[in-house]
Design an enzyme around this catalytic site. Structure first.
Site, PDB file in Angstrom:
ATOM      1  N   ASP A 276      10.931  -7.331   9.537  1.00 41.56           N
ATOM      2  CA  ASP A 276       9.631  -6.672   9.663  1.00 41.56           C
ATOM      3  C   ASP A 276       8.496  -7.695   9.696  1.00 41.56           C
ATOM      4  O   ASP A 276       8.552  -8.714   9.007  1.00 41.56           O
ATOM      5  CB  ASP A 276       9.449  -5.718   8.473  1.00 41.56           C
ATOM      6  CG  ASP A 276       8.206  -4.861   8.572  1.00 41.56           C
ATOM      7  OD1 ASP A 276       7.845  -4.472   9.695  1.00 41.56           O
ATOM      8  OD2 ASP A 276       7.612  -4.564   7.510  1.00 41.56           O
TER       9      ASP A 276
ATOM     10  N   GLY B 247      -0.809  -0.154   3.209  1.00 44.27           N
ATOM     11  CA  GLY B 247      -1.194   0.228   1.853  1.00 44.27           C
ATOM     12  C   GLY B 247      -1.570   1.701   1.811  1.00 44.27           C
ATOM     13  O   GLY B 247      -1.225   2.480   2.696  1.00 44.27           O
TER      14      GLY B 247
ATOM     15  N   GLY C 213       2.361   1.836   8.289  1.00 46.18           N
ATOM     16  CA  GLY C 213       1.411   2.451   7.367  1.00 46.18           C
ATOM     17  C   GLY C 213       1.684   3.919   7.117  1.00 46.18           C
ATOM     18  O   GLY C 213       0.774   4.743   7.101  1.00 46.18           O
TER      19      GLY C 213
ATOM     20  N   ASN D 111       7.118   3.274   9.220  1.00 47.51           N
ATOM     21  CA  ASN D 111       7.304   2.317   8.131  1.00 47.51           C
ATOM     22  C   ASN D 111       6.714   2.833   6.821  1.00 47.51           C
ATOM     23  O   ASN D 111       5.577   3.325   6.794  1.00 47.51           O
ATOM     24  CB  ASN D 111       6.627   0.988   8.483  1.00 47.51           C
ATOM     25  CG  ASN D 111       7.348   0.232   9.571  1.00 47.51           C
ATOM     26  OD1 ASN D 111       7.937   0.822  10.474  1.00 47.51           O
ATOM     27  ND2 ASN D 111       7.299  -1.085   9.513  1.00 47.51           N
ATOM     28  N   VAL D 112       7.487   2.686   5.758  1.00 47.89           N
ATOM     29  CA  VAL D 112       7.025   3.066   4.412  1.00 47.89           C
ATOM     30  C   VAL D 112       7.351   1.921   3.468  1.00 47.89           C
ATOM     31  O   VAL D 112       8.507   1.508   3.358  1.00 47.89           O
ATOM     32  CB  VAL D 112       7.715   4.362   3.934  1.00 47.89           C
ATOM     33  CG1 VAL D 112       7.234   4.727   2.526  1.00 47.89           C
ATOM     34  CG2 VAL D 112       7.459   5.509   4.900  1.00 47.89           C
TER      35      VAL D 112
ATOM     36  N   THR E 295       4.439   0.672   0.622  1.00 45.92           N
ATOM     37  CA  THR E 295       3.583   0.712  -0.566  1.00 45.92           C
ATOM     38  C   THR E 295       3.897   1.882  -1.488  1.00 45.92           C
ATOM     39  O   THR E 295       3.940   1.727  -2.719  1.00 45.92           O
ATOM     40  CB  THR E 295       2.101   0.765  -0.152  1.00 45.92           C
ATOM     41  OG1 THR E 295       1.830  -0.323   0.731  1.00 45.92           O
ATOM     42  CG2 THR E 295       1.199   0.671  -1.370  1.00 45.92           C
TER      43      THR E 295
END
Length: 281
Positions: free
Chosen positions: A81, A181, A209, A230-231, A233
Site C-alpha cells: 500500500d 484518517g 480513506g 481502504n480501511v 484508521t
C-alpha cells in the site's frame, strides 16, 4: 488462497461489490483480517504500507501471511500500500506480494506516468497487479498515512483516461473527497466526479480513506465503480479505545490474553466493513 488483485477486483466489479483493503503491521492485524475473511466467506486484501517497515520487513509479512493462511479457503491478496519508493516496490514483489501500489501522486504528472509504467512492466512479468493514484487526499484526524500539509486534489477525469492508457495499470485510486484518517467535519464526497471518471475509464477504482465515511456514501461509490476500499484508521482507533476500557477496569491480564483480545477487536471492524462491501445490509 493467495491470488492476484486483478482477479478479485474483476469479480467484484461484475457483482457491484467492493473488496476491503485492511492495513496490517503486526501478527494480530494479519490474523484478524484473515480470520474475518474466512468467517465472512468474502475476499480480503491484506495491505502493508512501506511506512510500517519499521514494524516488519516484507519477508516477515509474507511469512506470517503464508503461515496463518494455511487453512484459509477464500481468495485474498497481499498488497503493498502507498509506496513511493521504487526500490521498495521491487522488494515487495520479490518477497511474494501479489499486488503493489506505486504512489507517484505527489510527482509531476509525466514523472508519475513514467515511474508507474516502469512498475507495471516489471510487476506484470511477475503476475503482480498494479494500483496507482491520481490526485491526492487531505489528512484527517488520527491519520497515520497522510501529513498535515497534504492538500486535497480531485482526480481529473480527462487525466485519468490518459493516465490509464499510458500506464496499463490494473486499478486506479481516485480522490473524490475522502481523507486519510477520520473526518474533521461532515464529509463531502464527490460521487459526481467518480461518475465522470467512470464514463471515461473502464478499470476498477479504489477509494482510500474508508474509515468514517457514511455507509450510504460508500454504497453509492460501489454502485459507481469503486471495487476496492481502504480501511486503516478506524481499526486502530477502535482497538486502542477498547484496550483502554479493558486496562482501566483494574483487572490484570497476561500479554498473551491481550493479543487475543486485539485480534477480536480487529475482527469486529473488519467484519463490519466486509458485510457492507458485500452489500449484506
Amino acid at each position: 488462497m493467495l491470488v492476484n488483485m486483478k482477479e478479485i477486483l474483476h469479480n467484484a466489479s461484475l457483482e457491484k461489490k467492493a473488496v476491503g483493503s485492511f492495513n496490517v503491521y503486526t501478527y494480530e492485524t494479519i490474523k484478524g483480517v484473515l480470520e474475518s475473511a474466512q468467517q465472512q466467506n468474502f475476499p480480503a486484501i491484506i495491505a502493508f504500507g512501506e511506512k510500517y517497515l519499521k514494524n516488519m520487513d516484507f519477508e516477515s509479512v509474507y511469512s506470517v501471511v503464508k503461515t496463518l493462511s494455511k487453512n484459509i479457503e477464500v481468495p485474498f491478496v497481499l498488497h503493498l500500500d502507498h509506496c513511493s519508493n521504487l526500490e521498495n516496490v521491487y522488494k515487495a514483489i520479490k518477497a511474494g506480494f501479489t499486488s503493489v501500489m506505486y504512489d507517484g501522486s505527489a510527482l509531476p504528472y509525466e514523472e508519475n506516468v513514467a515511474n508507474t509504467s516502469k512498475v507495471v512492466e516489471i510487476a506484470k512479468a511477475c503476475n503482480v497487479s498494479v494500483e496507482a493514484e491520481l490526485g491526492s487526499l487531505a489528512a484527517g484526524l488520527d491519520s497515520h498515512e497522510g501529513k498535515l500539509d497534504d492538500r486535497e486534489i480531485y482526480t481529473s477525469p480527462l487525466l485519468a483516461k490518459d493516465f490509464v492508457q499510458k500506464t496499463g495499470i490494473d486499478a486506479l485510486a481516485v480522490s473524490i473527497g475522502t481523507v486519510h484518517g477520520m473526518y474533521k467535519g461532515t464529509p463531502n464526497i464527490r460521487v459526481d466526479i467518480l461518475k465522470e471518471i467512470k464514463e471515461k475509464v473502464d478499470i476498477p477504482f479504489v477509494l482510500h480513506g474508508g474509515s468514517g465515511t457514511p455507509e450510504d456514501v460508500l454504497l453509492d461509490c460501489i454502485e459507481n465503480g469503486i471495487c476496492k476500499i481502504n480501511v486503516n484508521t478506524e481499526i486502530s482507533v477502535y482497538t486502542i479505545e477498547k484496550m483502554k476500557e479493558l486496562l482501566s477496569n483494574g483487572q490484570k491480564y497476561h500479554l498473551s490474553e491481550i493479543s487475543l483480545m486485539q485480534v477480536g477487536f480487529i475482527k469486529e471492524v473488519v467484519s463490519k466493513y466486509m458485510k457492507l462491501f458485500n452489500r449484506m445490509v
